[in-house]
Motif scaffolding. Structure first.
Motif, PDB file in Angstrom:
ATOM      1  N   LEU A  88      -5.059  22.910   4.867  1.00 54.19           N
ATOM      2  CA  LEU A  88      -5.219  23.069   6.312  1.00 54.19           C
ATOM      3  C   LEU A  88      -6.688  23.033   6.725  1.00 54.19           C
ATOM      4  CD1 LEU A  88      -2.601  25.869   7.140  1.00 54.19           C
ATOM      5  CD2 LEU A  88      -2.326  23.394   7.306  1.00 54.19           C
ATOM      6  N   HIS A 141      -4.274  18.088   9.485  1.00 51.78           N
ATOM      7  CA  HIS A 141      -3.245  18.896   8.839  1.00 51.78           C
ATOM      8  C   HIS A 141      -3.106  20.281   9.469  1.00 51.78           C
ATOM      9  CE1 HIS A 141      -3.653  16.326   4.939  1.00 51.78           C
ATOM     10  NE2 HIS A 141      -2.747  15.830   5.767  1.00 51.78           N
ATOM     11  N   LYS A 180      -2.189  21.082  12.281  1.00 54.51           N
ATOM     12  CA  LYS A 180      -0.977  21.205  13.108  1.00 54.51           C
ATOM     13  C   LYS A 180       0.216  21.710  12.307  1.00 54.51           C
ATOM     14  CE  LYS A 180       0.084  16.233  12.609  1.00 54.51           C
ATOM     15  NZ  LYS A 180      -1.271  15.763  12.209  1.00 54.51           N
ATOM     16  N   PHE A 181       0.078  21.735  10.975  1.00 51.93           N
ATOM     17  CA  PHE A 181       1.172  22.217  10.133  1.00 51.93           C
ATOM     18  C   PHE A 181       1.058  23.709   9.825  1.00 51.93           C
ATOM     19  CE2 PHE A 181       0.826  17.645   8.629  1.00 51.93           C
ATOM     20  CZ  PHE A 181       1.822  17.207   9.496  1.00 51.93           C
ATOM     21  N   LEU A 190       4.268  25.622   9.467  1.00 50.04           N
ATOM     22  CA  LEU A 190       4.930  25.542   8.164  1.00 50.04           C
ATOM     23  C   LEU A 190       4.424  26.658   7.256  1.00 50.04           C
ATOM     24  CD1 LEU A 190       6.734  24.183   6.052  1.00 50.04           C
ATOM     25  CD2 LEU A 190       4.848  22.609   5.554  1.00 50.04           C
ATOM     26  N   ARG A 191       3.135  26.908   7.308  1.00 51.64           N
ATOM     27  CA  ARG A 191       2.575  28.007   6.523  1.00 51.64           C
ATOM     28  C   ARG A 191       3.199  29.333   6.944  1.00 51.64           C
ATOM     29  NH1 ARG A 191      -0.661  32.177   5.800  1.00 51.64           N
ATOM     30  NH2 ARG A 191      -2.317  32.133   4.205  1.00 51.64           N
ATOM     31  N   ILE A 207       2.183  18.489   1.679  1.00 54.14           N
ATOM     32  CA  ILE A 207       1.437  18.067   2.867  1.00 54.14           C
ATOM     33  C   ILE A 207       0.390  17.068   2.407  1.00 54.14           C
ATOM     34  CG2 ILE A 207      -0.122  18.760   4.721  1.00 54.14           C
ATOM     35  CD1 ILE A 207       1.181  21.469   4.770  1.00 54.14           C
ATOM     36  N   VAL A 263       4.379  15.964   6.570  1.00 56.81           N
ATOM     37  CA  VAL A 263       5.073  16.882   5.668  1.00 56.81           C
ATOM     38  C   VAL A 263       6.072  16.053   4.870  1.00 56.81           C
ATOM     39  CG1 VAL A 263       6.596  18.883   5.485  1.00 56.81           C
ATOM     40  CG2 VAL A 263       4.844  18.812   7.269  1.00 56.81           C
ATOM     41  N   THR A 301      10.381  25.353  11.972  1.00 47.49           N
ATOM     42  CA  THR A 301       8.924  25.407  12.136  1.00 47.49           C
ATOM     43  C   THR A 301       8.462  24.937  13.512  1.00 47.49           C
ATOM     44  OG1 THR A 301       8.730  23.178  11.187  1.00 47.49           O
ATOM     45  CG2 THR A 301       8.529  25.051   9.671  1.00 47.49           C
ATOM     46  N   LEU A 351       8.171  21.979  14.423  1.00 44.09           N
ATOM     47  CA  LEU A 351       7.388  20.758  14.262  1.00 44.09           C
ATOM     48  C   LEU A 351       8.234  19.555  14.668  1.00 44.09           C
ATOM     49  CD1 LEU A 351       5.739  21.462  10.782  1.00 44.09           C
ATOM     50  CD2 LEU A 351       4.589  21.488  13.001  1.00 44.09           C
ATOM     51  N   HIS A 379       6.748  13.994  12.240  1.00 41.71           N
ATOM     52  CA  HIS A 379       5.747  14.329  11.228  1.00 41.71           C
ATOM     53  C   HIS A 379       6.339  14.499   9.828  1.00 41.71           C
ATOM     54  CE1 HIS A 379       2.611  14.665  14.156  1.00 41.71           C
ATOM     55  NE2 HIS A 379       3.218  15.625  14.827  1.00 41.71           N
ATOM     56  N   PHE A 380       7.637  14.234   9.670  1.00 43.29           N
ATOM     57  CA  PHE A 380       8.277  14.424   8.369  1.00 43.29           C
ATOM     58  C   PHE A 380       8.556  13.086   7.687  1.00 43.29           C
ATOM     59  CE2 PHE A 380       8.971  18.458  10.333  1.00 43.29           C
ATOM     60  CZ  PHE A 380       9.064  19.374   9.303  1.00 43.29           C
TER      61      PHE A 380
END
Length: 358
Positions: A154, A160, A162-163, A166-167, A286, A291, A320, A322, A326-327
């Motif tokens: 991150l 990254h 923006k993820f 997910l964390r 990631i 992702v 998440t 999201l 993005h996947f």
């Protein structure tokens, strides 16, 4: 009638072995070589008539599984003295710090996390860096989350960041995972086959580091049941992109309604009130601004778990918040890696024709 030893030696190997000299596939087993600490299978190529072993650990005294386990321990922030003690107790083998240093050099191409290790060890203790939990969800799943690696990813690349959700989700798994839902009134995502329309979807075979790691682990671990978990743990500890393994996901009727009615996605699935779709994602990565959800499938070329992986992506996107955009999903083994965009599975662009006005 009992077969002679010569006949047994000509029995084809059940696992595809390719000759390193001529790339031939007509390979048979041809005896055993006794090394100091292990026995190694010798193979014979019927095309070029040469003998060989599957040689990633060639000229190594110690079994490859012990070497890989040692490397993982090092990247899990164990000291060399702790590793020597651990290996001595578990494998009853004597190691030295020099052995570990040599292996870190010899297998460096499989250890991209080494470049992150110095930063991570300065910020996290060994117990804080990787979070693990054994989950009894009908079957046993060993969830793992690499907190230190996630933070490195991150912080290294702005795209990254923006993820971050997910964390946050992976952090909450231990405290808030509804374990009972995974045991009662749930349907497994892996049970769904061919439920999506694949028109317009592009499934691409690619070269990927996951294949190289899988090939290494398959050579090291003989037990099929142990290979899966060993590979997950090896990637979690040693690569620079895997942040989670056996990540639990679930999807409710409300989630499906959101996709079908609010977004117009083609999700041919119905759940009743109180039911849920559940699953566990083998590997979450990631990289490259996306992702990636990976599933290890022996004989990947014959498998096609598109529905399973698409459902994983839909569920994790909702959990998440999201965008599905993005996947990216993939399945792989020690030979092949296939990937696709789950968005292309559930959302089809409608071509509109423009009428000419004369």
């Amino acid at each position: 009638m009992a077969k002679s030893s010569s006949e047994l030696s000509k029995k084809p190997s059940p696992k595809l072995i390719i000759c390193p000299y001529c790339q031939g596939k007509k390979v048979v087993k041809k005896g055993i070589r006794n090394k100091k600490l292990e026995k190694v299978q010798i193979f014979y190529c019927q095309h070029c008539q040469k003998k060989f072993t599957t040689g990633t650990a060639k000229y190594k005294t110690y079994p490859l599984q012990v070497i890989l386990a040692t490397l993982s321990l090092y990247n899990e922030f164990y000291t060399k003295d702790q590793i020597v003690d651990f290996v001595g107790k578990k494998y009853r083998l004597k190691l030295s710090g020099q052995n570990i240093a040599n292996w870190l050099k010899d297998y460096r191409e499989y250890l991209p996390f080494l470049r992150m290790r110095e930063f991570a060890t300065g910020k996290y203790s060994r117990r804080e860096a990787i979070v693990r939990s054994r989950m009894f969800h009908g079957q046993i799943y060993d969830f793992g989350f690499h907190r230190a690696k996630m933070d490195c990813i991150l912080e290294e690349e702005y795209r990254h960041y923006k993820f971050l959700p997910l964390r946050e989700y992976l952090e909450l798994v231990l405290a808030e995972c509804p374990h009972q839902v995974f045991k009662d009134n749930s349907f497994r995502a892996s049970e769904y086959k061919d439920i999506f329309n694949l028109d317009g979807a592009r499934i691409t075979r690619r070269e990927n580091r996951a294949v190289e790691m899988a090939r290494l682990v398959l050579e090291a671990v003989e037990n099929n049941k142990e290979r899966h978990q060993f590979l997950q743990n090896f990637m979690l500890a040693n690569d620079s992109v895997t942040v989670g393994v056996e990540v639990p996901i679930l999807m409710t009727p409300e989630d499906i309604f959101h996709y079908q009615k609010m977004l117009g996605f083609k999700v041919p699935l119905e759940l009743k009130e109180g039911e849920a779709l559940t699953g566990h994602i083998d590997i979450v990565q990631i990289r490259n601004g996306a992702v990636h959800l990976l599933d290890f499938k022996p004989s990947a070329r014959k498998a096609k778990p598109v529905a399973q992986l698409t459902l994983y992506a839909l569920a994790l996107a909702r959990l998440t918040s999201l965008r599905l955009y993005h996947f990216k999903c993939a399945w792989f083994d020690g030979e092949d890696y296939f990937d696709f965009f789950p968005l292309h599975i559930v959302y089809k662009k409608v071509k509109t024709s423009v009428k000419k006005i004369c």
